[in-house]
Motif scaffolding. Structure first.
Motif, PDB file in Angstrom:
ATOM      1  N   GLY A  37       6.756  14.436  -6.790  1.00 27.81           N
ATOM      2  CA  GLY A  37       5.519  13.665  -6.923  1.00 27.81           C
ATOM      3  C   GLY A  37       4.622  13.808  -5.700  1.00 27.81           C
ATOM      4  O   GLY A  37       3.407  14.020  -5.823  1.00 27.81           O
ATOM      5  N   HIS A  38       5.228  13.728  -4.506  1.00 24.88           N
ATOM      6  CA  HIS A  38       4.438  13.888  -3.270  1.00 24.88           C
ATOM      7  C   HIS A  38       3.754  15.259  -3.261  1.00 24.88           C
ATOM      8  O   HIS A  38       2.590  15.390  -2.905  1.00 24.88           O
ATOM      9  N   GLU A  39       4.523  16.280  -3.669  1.00 27.72           N
ATOM     10  CA  GLU A  39       4.001  17.652  -3.635  1.00 27.72           C
ATOM     11  C   GLU A  39       2.790  17.814  -4.541  1.00 27.72           C
ATOM     12  O   GLU A  39       1.850  18.541  -4.209  1.00 27.72           O
TER      13      GLU A  39
ATOM     14  N   GLY B  15      10.454   9.457   3.882  1.00 26.62           N
ATOM     15  CA  GLY B  15       9.239   8.837   4.432  1.00 26.62           C
ATOM     16  C   GLY B  15       9.277   7.314   4.453  1.00 26.62           C
ATOM     17  O   GLY B  15       9.062   6.677   5.497  1.00 26.62           O
ATOM     18  N   SER B  16       9.568   6.704   3.302  1.00 29.54           N
ATOM     19  CA  SER B  16       9.500   5.245   3.217  1.00 29.54           C
ATOM     20  C   SER B  16      10.550   4.558   4.097  1.00 29.54           C
ATOM     21  O   SER B  16      10.414   3.389   4.439  1.00 29.54           O
ATOM     22  N   ALA B  17      11.605   5.297   4.490  1.00 30.38           N
ATOM     23  CA  ALA B  17      12.651   4.722   5.348  1.00 30.38           C
ATOM     24  C   ALA B  17      12.106   4.357   6.724  1.00 30.38           C
ATOM     25  O   ALA B  17      12.642   3.461   7.392  1.00 30.38           O
ATOM     26  N   SER B  18      11.029   5.038   7.141  1.00 32.80           N
ATOM     27  CA  SER B  18      10.443   4.740   8.468  1.00 32.80           C
ATOM     28  C   SER B  18      10.050   3.271   8.562  1.00 32.80           C
ATOM     29  O   SER B  18      10.005   2.700   9.642  1.00 32.80           O
ATOM     30  N   ARG B  19       9.771   2.622   7.411  1.00 34.71           N
ATOM     31  CA  ARG B  19       9.261   1.239   7.433  1.00 34.71           C
ATOM     32  C   ARG B  19      10.372   0.199   7.317  1.00 34.71           C
ATOM     33  O   ARG B  19      10.081  -0.993   7.351  1.00 34.71           O
ATOM     34  N   SER B  20      11.640   0.644   7.158  1.00 33.89           N
ATOM     35  CA  SER B  20      12.721  -0.329   6.880  1.00 33.89           C
ATOM     36  C   SER B  20      13.325  -0.956   8.124  1.00 33.89           C
ATOM     37  O   SER B  20      14.184  -1.805   8.001  1.00 33.89           O
TER      38      SER B  20
ATOM     39  N   SER C  70      11.363  13.436  -9.323  1.00 34.40           N
ATOM     40  CA  SER C  70      11.722  12.884  -8.007  1.00 34.40           C
ATOM     41  C   SER C  70      10.461  12.562  -7.209  1.00 34.40           C
ATOM     42  O   SER C  70       9.395  13.111  -7.471  1.00 34.40           O
ATOM     43  N   SER C  71      10.613  11.675  -6.213  1.00 37.87           N
ATOM     44  CA  SER C  71       9.472  11.372  -5.334  1.00 37.87           C
ATOM     45  C   SER C  71       9.011  12.648  -4.634  1.00 37.87           C
ATOM     46  O   SER C  71       7.815  12.883  -4.461  1.00 37.87           O
ATOM     47  N   THR C  72       9.991  13.480  -4.241  1.00 36.36           N
ATOM     48  CA  THR C  72       9.640  14.716  -3.526  1.00 36.36           C
ATOM     49  C   THR C  72       8.661  15.543  -4.367  1.00 36.36           C
ATOM     50  O   THR C  72       7.640  16.016  -3.857  1.00 36.36           O
TER      51      THR C  72
ATOM     52  N   ASP D 294      -2.824   2.551  -9.136  1.00 41.99           N
ATOM     53  CA  ASP D 294      -3.408   3.762  -8.557  1.00 41.99           C
ATOM     54  C   ASP D 294      -2.314   4.826  -8.412  1.00 41.99           C
ATOM     55  O   ASP D 294      -2.511   5.993  -8.772  1.00 41.99           O
ATOM     56  N   LEU D 295      -1.156   4.392  -7.885  1.00 42.89           N
ATOM     57  CA  LEU D 295      -0.015   5.308  -7.710  1.00 42.89           C
ATOM     58  C   LEU D 295       0.352   5.950  -9.049  1.00 42.89           C
ATOM     59  O   LEU D 295       0.494   7.178  -9.158  1.00 42.89           O
ATOM     60  N   HIS D 296       0.462   5.120 -10.079  1.00 45.64           N
ATOM     61  CA  HIS D 296       0.854   5.655 -11.387  1.00 45.64           C
ATOM     62  C   HIS D 296      -0.269   6.476 -12.026  1.00 45.64           C
ATOM     63  O   HIS D 296       0.011   7.422 -12.770  1.00 45.64           O
TER      64      HIS D 296
ATOM     65  N   ASP E 273       7.159   0.843  -7.837  1.00 42.93           N
ATOM     66  CA  ASP E 273       7.394   2.087  -7.106  1.00 42.93           C
ATOM     67  C   ASP E 273       7.393   3.250  -8.082  1.00 42.93           C
ATOM     68  O   ASP E 273       6.948   3.104  -9.206  1.00 42.93           O
ATOM     69  N   ALA E 274       7.957   4.368  -7.657  1.00 40.61           N
ATOM     70  CA  ALA E 274       7.931   5.546  -8.532  1.00 40.61           C
ATOM     71  C   ALA E 274       9.005   5.421  -9.605  1.00 40.61           C
ATOM     72  O   ALA E 274      10.038   6.085  -9.548  1.00 40.61           O
ATOM     73  N   GLY E 275       8.788   4.556 -10.565  1.00 40.61           N
ATOM     74  CA  GLY E 275       9.738   4.335 -11.653  1.00 40.61           C
ATOM     75  C   GLY E 275       9.198   3.271 -12.582  1.00 40.61           C
ATOM     76  O   GLY E 275       8.086   2.780 -12.382  1.00 40.61           O
TER      77      GLY E 275
ATOM     78  N   ILE F 214       0.898  -1.165   0.000  1.00 32.99           N
ATOM     79  CA  ILE F 214       0.000   0.000   0.000  1.00 32.99           C
ATOM     80  C   ILE F 214       0.931   1.208   0.000  1.00 32.99           C
ATOM     81  O   ILE F 214       1.806   1.328   0.851  1.00 32.99           O
ATOM     82  N   LYS F 215       0.764   2.076  -0.975  1.00 33.57           N
ATOM     83  CA  LYS F 215       1.762   3.113  -1.255  1.00 33.57           C
ATOM     84  C   LYS F 215       1.549   4.395  -0.470  1.00 33.57           C
ATOM     85  O   LYS F 215       0.407   4.876  -0.344  1.00 33.57           O
ATOM     86  N   TYR F 216       2.670   4.956  -0.032  1.00 42.65           N
ATOM     87  CA  TYR F 216       2.715   6.308   0.528  1.00 42.65           C
ATOM     88  C   TYR F 216       2.909   7.250  -0.657  1.00 42.65           C
ATOM     89  O   TYR F 216       3.906   7.159  -1.370  1.00 42.65           O
ATOM     90  N   TRP F 217       1.961   8.131  -0.878  1.00 39.07           N
ATOM     91  CA  TRP F 217       2.097   9.092  -1.981  1.00 39.07           C
ATOM     92  C   TRP F 217       1.345  10.355  -1.595  1.00 39.07           C
ATOM     93  O   TRP F 217       0.122  10.370  -1.590  1.00 39.07           O
ATOM     94  N   GLY F 218       2.058  11.385  -1.217  1.00 41.86           N
ATOM     95  CA  GLY F 218       1.434  12.622  -0.740  1.00 41.86           C
ATOM     96  C   GLY F 218       1.681  12.766   0.752  1.00 41.86           C
ATOM     97  O   GLY F 218       1.630  11.781   1.485  1.00 41.86           O
TER      98      GLY F 218
HETATM   99  O1  PMV Z   1      10.212   7.855   0.756  1.00 42.40           O
HETATM  100  P1  PMV Z   1       9.998   8.562  -0.550  1.00 42.40           P
HETATM  101  O2  PMV Z   1       9.780  10.014  -0.325  1.00 42.40           O
HETATM  102  O3  PMV Z   1      11.097   8.269  -1.552  1.00 42.40           O
HETATM  103  O4  PMV Z   1       8.636   8.043  -1.198  1.00 42.40           O
HETATM  104  C1  PMV Z   1       8.463   6.739  -1.634  1.00 42.40           C
HETATM  105  C2  PMV Z   1       7.215   6.569  -2.366  1.00 42.40           C
HETATM  106  C3  PMV Z   1       6.955   5.208  -2.972  1.00 42.40           C
HETATM  107  O5  PMV Z   1       8.137   4.429  -3.032  1.00 42.40           O
HETATM  108  C4  PMV Z   1       6.448   5.393  -4.399  1.00 42.40           C
HETATM  109  C5  PMV Z   1       5.876   4.446  -2.214  1.00 42.40           C
HETATM  110  C6  PMV Z   1       6.259   3.890  -0.872  1.00 42.40           C
HETATM  111  O6  PMV Z   1       5.373   3.853  -0.011  1.00 42.40           O
HETATM  112  O7  PMV Z   1       7.406   3.447  -0.691  1.00 42.40           O
END
Ligand code: PMV
Length: 343
Positions: free
Chosen positions: A209-211, A150-155, A205-207, A255-257, A297-299, A18-22
């Protein structure tokens, strides 16, 4: 002057189902996201600390001084001073390397920023003798990683992680990710073969895209969809049902794309061969009845997810249809992993 203190961690990347986007506020997510932690794609980081009058940094990437990365990391360190004031009077020598190849198009921000967060919290414990309760320590590491990317929080967790407030999970938060381990054994050791369709750096960049989600015409429906998909996915993960899992995971990726394609300005990160791969994977699943699906992912690169049960069959298919034909320039073979490790 304080003696030198050395810490080191390896930390993996993760793949969002489930994607983080925004986002809103200080890198807080517009919607909750859920990921599997990977195993082979990781960053290895060692930090040498000595006390100093001002913040100083030498940054080595793969044993070479790298000033581009140095500037990025310095910005993050300055941001962390609010949490760890001692950073203001620290001299760091950082050595970092990745296990995945250069120019693979695989973002290293999740593994790198989580490795940095793990090292800094360890340093804080050593410098200030700080004592943490286990879960509080994880939440702090995850929060620091989130401020990095953002996504690093889950690693930082083994198997799976959830980031963002969900009412049914009382410890969940927008500030940090929590471990997510309600996963049926059918999904254990889930494989993720990353088809490298294009290894160049992405054009948006993701940055950025989020914006673009902030004023996106479909913002509210995207938030609703992500939440609905998350609830359905959590049910599938508990019971181990593959077909619904595949349906949700694929629709999330698309959905993300779709969000990218319909933002203003609009952009497209999928390549013709990404679409070719998607169609081929779907055909293979329906004709062979194997447990295979994909996420993106974003690519343009396609993460092919498949269970242990069909590993051999799927890997033969991927080699024959994508690697030998040149549709994929490379395949990175990864799977669900055990989370970070002390070096
Ligand atoms: O952590 P960021 O800002 O690079 O955003 C990552 C966004 C996606 O990889 C597309 C989705 C996700 O949840 O990892």
């Amino acid at each position: 002057m304080q003696n030198q203190i050395k810490v080191g961690f390896e930390s993996p990347s993760n793949i969002a189902l489930i994607k983080y986007w925004g986002k809103y506020g200080e890198q807080l997510p517009m919607n909750p996201s859920l990921s599997f932690t990977l195993s082979h794609c990781k960053t290895l980081m060692e930090i040498e600390y000595t006390s100093s009058l001002d913040l100083e940094l030498d940054f080595y990437f793969e044993n070479k001084i790298n000033n581009k990365f140095k500037e990025k990391i310095l910005k993050k360190l300055i941001r962390f001073i609010e949490i760890f004031p001692w950073i203001q009077n620290a001299r760091f020598v950082i050595h970092s390397s990745n296990t995945f190849p250069h120019s693979s198009g695989i973002a290293s921000s999740a593994s790198a920023m989580s490795a940095l967060a793990l090292c800094l919290v360890e340093l804080d414990q050593k410098i200030n003798n700080t004592k943490y309760i286990d879960s509080n320590k994880d939440f702090l590491i995850s929060k620091l990683a989130r401020l990095g990317s953002g996504s690093a929080s889950r690693s930082i967790y083994k198997l799976g992680a959830l980031w963002g407030k969900v009412d049914s999970l009382p410890t969940s938060s927008d500030e940090y990710a929590i471990e997510y381990n309600q996963i049926h054994s059918n999904f254990y050791n889930m494989n993720d073969a990353i088809l490298i369709i294009d290894g160049n750096e992405k054009s948006v960049s993701s940055t950025a895209g989020h914006e673009l989600m902030t004023n996106h015409p479909y913002r509210e429906s995207r938030i609703r969809h992500a939440r609905e998909n998350l609830n359905k996915l959590m049910d599938c993960l508990i019971v181990g049902e593959f077909n619904s899992f595949a349906d949700i995971v694929e629709r999330e990726a698309l959905d993300l794309h779709s969000m990218m394609m319909t933002s203003s300005p609009s952009f497209i990160l999928l390549a013709p061969n990404s679409l070719y791969a998607i169609n081929h994977i779907r055909q293979f699943r329906s004709s062979q009845n194997v447990q295979i699906t994909f996420t993106i992912d974003a690519g343009p690169n396609i993460h092919v997810l498949y269970t242990q049960k069909d590993k051999e069959k799927v890997e033969t298919f991927l080699n024959e249809h994508f690697l030998k034909t040149g549709i994929a320039k490379n395949i990175i073979w990864d799977q669900m992993g055990p989370g970070p490790k002390v070096l």
